[in-house]
Write a protein that holds these residues in place. Sequence first.
Motif, PDB file in Angstrom:
ATOM      1  N   ILE A   1       0.844  -1.183   0.000  1.00 30.42           N
ATOM      2  CA  ILE A   1       0.000   0.000   0.000  1.00 30.42           C
ATOM      3  C   ILE A   1       0.882   1.236   0.000  1.00 30.42           C
ATOM      4  O   ILE A   1       1.964   1.244   0.600  1.00 30.42           O
ATOM      5  CB  ILE A   1      -0.960  -0.004   1.212  1.00 30.42           C
ATOM      6  N   SER A   2       0.438   2.289  -0.669  1.00 27.78           N
ATOM      7  CA  SER A   2       1.179   3.547  -0.683  1.00 27.78           C
ATOM      8  C   SER A   2       0.728   4.411   0.491  1.00 27.78           C
ATOM      9  O   SER A   2      -0.329   4.186   1.086  1.00 27.78           O
ATOM     10  CB  SER A   2       0.925   4.291  -1.997  1.00 27.78           C
ATOM     11  N   SER A   3       1.523   5.435   0.794  1.00 29.61           N
ATOM     12  CA  SER A   3       1.135   6.346   1.877  1.00 29.61           C
ATOM     13  C   SER A   3      -0.153   7.083   1.513  1.00 29.61           C
ATOM     14  O   SER A   3      -0.973   7.383   2.382  1.00 29.61           O
ATOM     15  CB  SER A   3       2.265   7.338   2.174  1.00 29.61           C
ATOM     16  N   LYS A   4      -0.361   7.364   0.214  1.00 29.34           N
ATOM     17  CA  LYS A   4      -1.593   8.027  -0.225  1.00 29.34           C
ATOM     18  C   LYS A   4      -2.797   7.116  -0.002  1.00 29.34           C
ATOM     19  O   LYS A   4      -3.844   7.563   0.505  1.00 29.34           O
ATOM     20  CB  LYS A   4      -1.485   8.394  -1.706  1.00 29.34           C
ATOM     21  N   GLU A   5      -2.666   5.843  -0.334  1.00 30.36           N
ATOM     22  CA  GLU A   5      -3.771   4.903  -0.127  1.00 30.36           C
ATOM     23  C   GLU A   5      -4.040   4.702   1.358  1.00 30.36           C
ATOM     24  O   GLU A   5      -5.194   4.616   1.785  1.00 30.36           O
ATOM     25  CB  GLU A   5      -3.435   3.557  -0.790  1.00 30.36           C
TER      26      GLU A   5
END
Length: 209
Positions: A32-36
């Motif tokens: 997972i990305s920090s944005k997600e």
Amino acid sequence: MGNKNISMAVIRRLPKYHRYLGDLLDKDIQRISSKELSDIIGFTASQIRQDLNNFGGFGQQGYGYNVEALHSEIGKILGLDRTYKAILVGAGNLGQAIANYSGFRKAGFEIKALFDANPRMIGLKIREFEVLDSENIEEFIQKNDIDIAILCIPKNGAQELMNRIVKVGIKGVWNFAPIDLEVPKDVIVENVNLTESLFTLSYLMKESE
């Protein structure tokens, strides 16, 4: 890794990260990305990166975070990779509710005994525990190497009990008693004041009108 300069605001966000990452693992999400993560948790992506950077670099540019690895590392930071022995003092309604909560054991917190000062409670069976007389609490703590005491008692007598249990080795207290307890510097107290939390809710509801 010395983390003494980490702010309490960051530390209090870590359990939320751990919980949400656990939910992602349950859904078989592996990265997972920090944005997600921001979209799920509600913190900004920048805040998430800053928080996690306090403890080392967990993410990779262009990849994001490995959910399982990050969940495991945050668990270690929170001390969840060890087992804590606990006693619960106060076997009334709140104490019984806490004793019956199954999440403690999953997280490595083992309640070893329940205590009460009320003669009518002593000897009653709650879950697998027989309620013990709090007069004998010091001996039990010493014999069983207890780490944590969970206090679900009225404020009258709470400080006296605290004085007794820290003398025999208690180093952590989860305090539901509505009183600010005085403890030695080497004893950690986490206060949970239900009324204060309810009053905060009341204020926020009033302000939103």
